[in-house]
Design a protein around this motif. Structure first.
Motif, PDB file in Angstrom:
ATOM      1  N   ASN A   1     -16.829   4.505  -1.684  1.00 20.78           N
ATOM      2  CA  ASN A   1     -16.086   4.868  -0.474  1.00 20.78           C
ATOM      3  C   ASN A   1     -16.834   5.846   0.436  1.00 20.78           C
ATOM      4  O   ASN A   1     -16.261   6.330   1.408  1.00 20.78           O
ATOM      5  CB  ASN A   1     -14.701   5.431  -0.817  1.00 20.78           C
TER       6      ASN A   1
ATOM      7  N   TRP B   1      -4.112   6.426  -0.396  1.00 15.06           N
ATOM      8  CA  TRP B   1      -4.732   7.658   0.066  1.00 15.06           C
ATOM      9  C   TRP B   1      -4.867   8.640  -1.101  1.00 15.06           C
ATOM     10  O   TRP B   1      -3.952   8.770  -1.905  1.00 15.06           O
ATOM     11  CB  TRP B   1      -3.900   8.310   1.165  1.00 15.06           C
TER      12      TRP B   1
ATOM     13  N   ASN C   1     -16.048   5.495   5.404  1.00 16.20           N
ATOM     14  CA  ASN C   1     -14.670   5.279   4.963  1.00 16.20           C
ATOM     15  C   ASN C   1     -13.625   5.990   5.830  1.00 16.20           C
ATOM     16  O   ASN C   1     -13.878   7.046   6.415  1.00 16.20           O
ATOM     17  CB  ASN C   1     -14.516   5.749   3.518  1.00 16.20           C
TER      18      ASN C   1
ATOM     19  N   GLN D   1      -5.825   0.554  -2.487  1.00 14.48           N
ATOM     20  CA  GLN D   1      -4.992   0.618  -1.293  1.00 14.48           C
ATOM     21  C   GLN D   1      -4.112   1.864  -1.283  1.00 14.48           C
ATOM     22  O   GLN D   1      -2.888   1.795  -1.173  1.00 14.48           O
ATOM     23  CB  GLN D   1      -4.125  -0.645  -1.184  1.00 14.48           C
TER      24      GLN D   1
ATOM     25  N   ALA E   1       0.827  -1.201   0.000  1.00 17.19           N
ATOM     26  CA  ALA E   1       0.000   0.000   0.000  1.00 17.19           C
ATOM     27  C   ALA E   1       0.860   1.250   0.000  1.00 17.19           C
ATOM     28  O   ALA E   1       1.856   1.333   0.701  1.00 17.19           O
ATOM     29  CB  ALA E   1      -0.899  -0.001   1.238  1.00 17.19           C
TER      30      ALA E   1
ATOM     31  N   TRP F   1      -9.128   7.255   2.074  1.00 16.51           N
ATOM     32  CA  TRP F   1      -8.563   5.958   1.732  1.00 16.51           C
ATOM     33  C   TRP F   1      -9.411   5.270   0.677  1.00 16.51           C
ATOM     34  O   TRP F   1     -10.640   5.238   0.763  1.00 16.51           O
ATOM     35  CB  TRP F   1      -8.494   5.069   2.976  1.00 16.51           C
ATOM     36  N   ASP F   2      -8.759   4.748  -0.349  1.00 13.21           N
ATOM     37  CA  ASP F   2      -9.442   3.992  -1.392  1.00 13.21           C
ATOM     38  C   ASP F   2      -9.050   2.530  -1.243  1.00 13.21           C
ATOM     39  O   ASP F   2      -7.910   2.147  -1.508  1.00 13.21           O
ATOM     40  CB  ASP F   2      -9.061   4.514  -2.781  1.00 13.21           C
ATOM     41  N   LYS F   3     -10.006   1.707  -0.800  1.00 12.35           N
ATOM     42  CA  LYS F   3      -9.713   0.297  -0.516  1.00 12.35           C
ATOM     43  C   LYS F   3      -9.407  -0.496  -1.784  1.00 12.35           C
ATOM     44  O   LYS F   3      -8.696  -1.495  -1.733  1.00 12.35           O
ATOM     45  CB  LYS F   3     -10.883  -0.351   0.226  1.00 12.35           C
ATOM     46  N   ASP F   4      -9.946  -0.048  -2.921  1.00 15.82           N
ATOM     47  CA  ASP F   4      -9.743  -0.798  -4.161  1.00 15.82           C
ATOM     48  C   ASP F   4      -8.294  -0.784  -4.614  1.00 15.82           C
ATOM     49  O   ASP F   4      -7.777  -1.788  -5.118  1.00 15.82           O
ATOM     50  CB  ASP F   4     -10.630  -0.236  -5.275  1.00 15.82           C
TER      51      ASP F   4
END
Length: 359
Positions: free
Chosen positions: A42, A241, A270, A239, A2, A234-237
């Motif tokens: 998000n 910022w 999010n 990983q 990440a 944060w964008d989980k897709d």
């Protein structure tokens, strides 16, 4: 691996909120679809062309800066530690929202609905409800203008938050008025915030936050930024910022934990944080819409199959939001106690003949 380096490529989109009030059904449906996509992705979006006057936004931001420019003794005269319902001034380093980081480099001023001590919410200690704490006229000659500006802005944004909830209801294929009972008698908290620039070169820079990575506690948050950046989502897709760059007149809107729980995790509350690397003073004003403290949050229609169990048991707004709030401030108090204990141990070591480094 990440990445911790932010960028703007996937910053929350700008949506034209004026169509919600128009007769253009196709445009309104497009807005609802856009908001739904953001909630599923998000939980963040930005809105422009909303009903809150730009002049009022500018005036309250000017007061935000003027308040924090006041001498510390004036600000401490309305310290939130002087009451038990969380209204007034909050010192730097009072909160830790992200475990493992240092107390946060921000100072704040809490404002809410102006209610008397005889109000049932105050009597029953509902979500920090009570009278606001304003400086005296002796300490701030223009305090009446400060109060009027802040409360006018507060009520305008609370009204907007209720309209945002109407859009959210439509995204869930519910009637536009579905969240009406939740919104009646709602508690909302506004914070004037000031973030000094992040201190550099002290060996602990990586642990310093304006606000640590966290999710909001309530239903929706409506945030106004000044011209200085620092907010990251944060964008989980991927990983990573992403910066939420300030847009004049726009509001950043994000879902809180209540909405995520209410939707059975269909919608996202999010992670976001603030790190002010700009070298400038940053100011912002979030309004946290929590809802009626006695309202029971249970799984929404259309958010689980008929034969499926909800992920969370029913809970009141008071129980859900109040618990999260106490936890975040408890972390800061534990950190301060640990620092005090370390200081005592060093002092004891020094008196026993062990050298102690002095910073």
């Amino acid at each position: 691996m990440a990445s911790s380096e932010p960028n703007t490529a996937r910053s929350p989109p700008l949506l034209d909120f004026s169509v919600f009030y128009s007769e253009d059904l196709a445009a309104k449906k497009k807005l609802v679809d856009q908001v739904r996509d953001c909630c599923l992705h998000n939980g963040f979006f930005q809105i422009i062309n909303h009903p809150v006057p730009v002049e009022l936004q500018q005036k309250v931001m000017q007061w935000n800066k003027r308040f924090f420019d006041l001498p510390l003794e004036v600000k401490k005269s309305v310290g939130k530690d002087l009451n038990t319902w969380n209204r007034g001034y909050e010192l730097l380093r009072s909160q830790i929202l992200e475990e493992g980081t240092l107390p946060e480099l921000k100072e704040g001023f809490y404002i809410g609905e102006e209610i008397p001590k005889t109000h049932p919410y105050h009597v029953n200690k509902k979500l920090n409800s009570g009278p606001n704490a304003w400086p005296s006229e002796e300490l701030l000659a223009e305090v009446e203008d400060f109060k009027t500006t802040c409360m006018s802005y507060y009520h305008a944004v609370v009204s907007l938050a209720k309209d945002i909830l109407k859009v959210l209801a439509l995204t869930l294929d519910l009637d536009e008025s579905y969240f009406g009972r939740f919104s009646d008698g709602a508690v909302a908290t506004m914070r004037l915030l000031h973030y000094p620039p992040t201190e550099k070169g002290d060996g602990e820079e990586k642990l310093r936050r304006g606000i640590g990575a966290h999710t909001d506690f309530g239903a929706v948050t409506v945030l106004m930024q000044d011209e200085v950046d620092g907010l990251q989502v944060w964008d989980k897709d991927v990983q990573q910022w992403f910066d939420v760059m300030p847009v004049p007149g726009a509001f950043v809107v994000n879902l809180g934990n209540l909405m995520m729980r209410w939707s059975n995790d269909r919608y996202i509350s999010n992670l976001h944080r603030v790190i002010n690397r700009s070298g400038k003073e940053r100011y912002s004003i979030p309004v946290f819409f929590s809802g009626n403290p006695d309202y029971v949050i249970d799984c929404l229609p259309n958010c689980k199959a008929e034969d499926e169990q909800a992920k969370y048991p029913p809970i009141t707004v008071e129980e859900a939001v109040g618990g999260s709030y106490r936890e975040s401030y408890g972390r800061a108090e534990k950190w301060k106690e640990s620092q005090k204990k370390q200081g005592i141990e060093k002092a004891v070591g020094a008196t026993a003949g062990n050298p102690v480094a002095v910073a």
